[in-house]
Design a protein around this motif. Structure first.
Motif, mmCIF file in Angstrom:
data_model
loop_
_atom_site.group_PDB
_atom_site.id
_atom_site.type_symbol
_atom_site.label_atom_id
_atom_site.label_comp_id
_atom_site.label_asym_id
_atom_site.label_seq_id
_atom_site.Cartn_x
_atom_site.Cartn_y
_atom_site.Cartn_z
ATOM 1 N N SER A 212 57.240 31.829 41.711
ATOM 2 C CA SER A 212 56.556 31.036 42.734
ATOM 3 C C SER A 212 56.568 29.568 42.348
ATOM 4 C CB SER A 212 55.113 31.514 42.910
ATOM 5 O OG SER A 212 54.375 31.302 41.715
ATOM 6 N N ILE A 213 56.284 28.735 43.310
ATOM 7 C CA ILE A 213 56.214 27.295 43.094
ATOM 8 C C ILE A 213 54.743 26.915 43.080
ATOM 9 C CG2 ILE A 213 56.801 25.047 44.066
ATOM 10 C CD1 ILE A 213 59.218 26.722 45.408
ATOM 11 N N GLY A 214 54.288 26.459 41.930
ATOM 12 C CA GLY A 214 52.907 26.014 41.775
ATOM 13 C C GLY A 214 52.908 24.522 41.502
ATOM 14 N N GLY B 86 64.046 28.383 33.928
ATOM 15 C CA GLY B 86 63.434 27.763 35.100
ATOM 16 C C GLY B 86 63.431 28.742 36.260
ATOM 17 N N TRP B 87 63.784 28.237 37.423
ATOM 18 C CA TRP B 87 63.806 29.087 38.602
ATOM 19 C C TRP B 87 65.140 29.803 38.732
ATOM 20 C CZ3 TRP B 87 60.635 24.967 38.310
ATOM 21 C CH2 TRP B 87 59.326 25.144 38.763
ATOM 22 N N LYS B 88 65.081 30.953 39.361
ATOM 23 C CA LYS B 88 66.266 31.732 39.712
ATOM 24 C C LYS B 88 66.419 31.625 41.219
ATOM 25 C CE LYS B 88 65.820 33.593 35.528
ATOM 26 N NZ LYS B 88 65.207 32.528 34.765
ATOM 27 N N ILE B 89 67.651 31.594 41.648
ATOM 28 C CA ILE B 89 67.911 31.501 43.081
ATOM 29 C C ILE B 89 68.725 32.715 43.508
ATOM 30 C CG2 ILE B 89 70.017 30.132 42.825
ATOM 31 C CD1 ILE B 89 69.039 28.523 45.278
ATOM 32 N N TRP C 119 52.689 31.936 51.326
ATOM 33 C CA TRP C 119 51.616 31.279 50.588
ATOM 34 C C TRP C 119 51.017 32.223 49.565
ATOM 35 C CZ3 TRP C 119 51.223 26.238 50.574
ATOM 36 C CH2 TRP C 119 51.827 25.542 51.629
ATOM 37 N N ALA C 120 50.776 31.696 48.386
ATOM 38 C CA ALA C 120 50.168 32.460 47.299
ATOM 39 C C ALA C 120 48.723 32.005 47.137
ATOM 40 C CB ALA C 120 50.943 32.238 46.003
ATOM 41 N N TRP D 33 55.691 30.890 47.564
ATOM 42 C CA TRP D 33 57.009 31.450 47.273
ATOM 43 C C TRP D 33 57.952 31.002 48.376
ATOM 44 C CZ3 TRP D 33 57.664 34.810 43.096
ATOM 45 C CH2 TRP D 33 56.489 35.301 42.524
ATOM 46 N N ILE D 34 59.222 30.920 48.055
ATOM 47 C CA ILE D 34 60.258 30.797 49.092
ATOM 48 C C ILE D 34 61.040 32.099 49.027
ATOM 49 C CG2 ILE D 34 62.301 29.564 49.897
ATOM 50 C CD1 ILE D 34 61.110 27.007 48.679
ATOM 51 N N LYS D 35 60.862 32.912 50.069
ATOM 52 C CA LYS D 35 61.507 34.218 50.142
ATOM 53 C C LYS D 35 62.260 34.336 51.455
ATOM 54 C CE LYS D 35 58.215 36.826 47.334
ATOM 55 N NZ LYS D 35 57.320 37.977 47.270
ATOM 56 N N ASN D 36 63.550 34.523 51.349
ATOM 57 C CA ASN D 36 64.409 34.677 52.537
ATOM 58 C C ASN D 36 64.188 33.544 53.532
ATOM 59 O OD1 ASN D 36 65.490 37.136 51.528
ATOM 60 N ND2 ASN D 36 63.635 38.174 52.225
#
Length: 138
Positions: free
Chosen positions: A62-64, A47-50, A83-84, A75-78
């Protein structure tokens, strides 16, 4: 966006908050487009990595939100929303197939590793039983 480490997900999610439960390997937030839908991102090898750098959180990939009417993609970055590009239905289908394929490969490899481990244990146990059976014949 801010992040909050929690044990249990609150009944009401706040906007612009990423809730992270390490105990339950889950991150959850309201969709960043403003539609109000809850977005659950399971944290796992498939799944996702944090990433937590001591100050901010990043999620990968990314979150789609393809099953939502908004079909937002970011994306959630820092602790920031990046936005993608919007994906076409063909891109979504390919992405889903790739994700499914990667999950299958991961679990097949895990199954193979477990089989090898069990086989080694069985061989060791078999050797012990043979060794012990030598004592009963004396």
């Amino acid at each position: 966006m801010i992040h909050k480490f929690i044990e249990f997900v609150p009944t009401e999610l706040e906007n612009d908050v990423l809730y992270i439960s390490i105990d339950y390997c889950t991150a959850i937030h309201k969709c960043c487009c403003g539609c109000g839908k809850e977005v659950v991102t399971p944290i796992s090898p498939t799944g996702w990595k944090i990433t937590f750098d001591g100050e901010s959180i990043s999620l990968y990939p990314s979150i789609g939100n393809w099953s939502f009417p908004c079909q937002s993609h970011y994306w959630i970055k820092n602790d920031k929303i990046v936005w993608a590009t919007k994906w076409s239905q063909d891109e979504i289908n390919v992405g889903r197939q790739l994700e499914k394929s990667e999950k299958m490969k991961y679990f097949e490899n895990k199954k193979a590793a477990l089989h090898i481990k069990n086989k080694k244990e069985l061989n060791l146990w078999s050797r012990i039983k043979i060794w012990l059976s030598g004592f009963s014949k004396r």
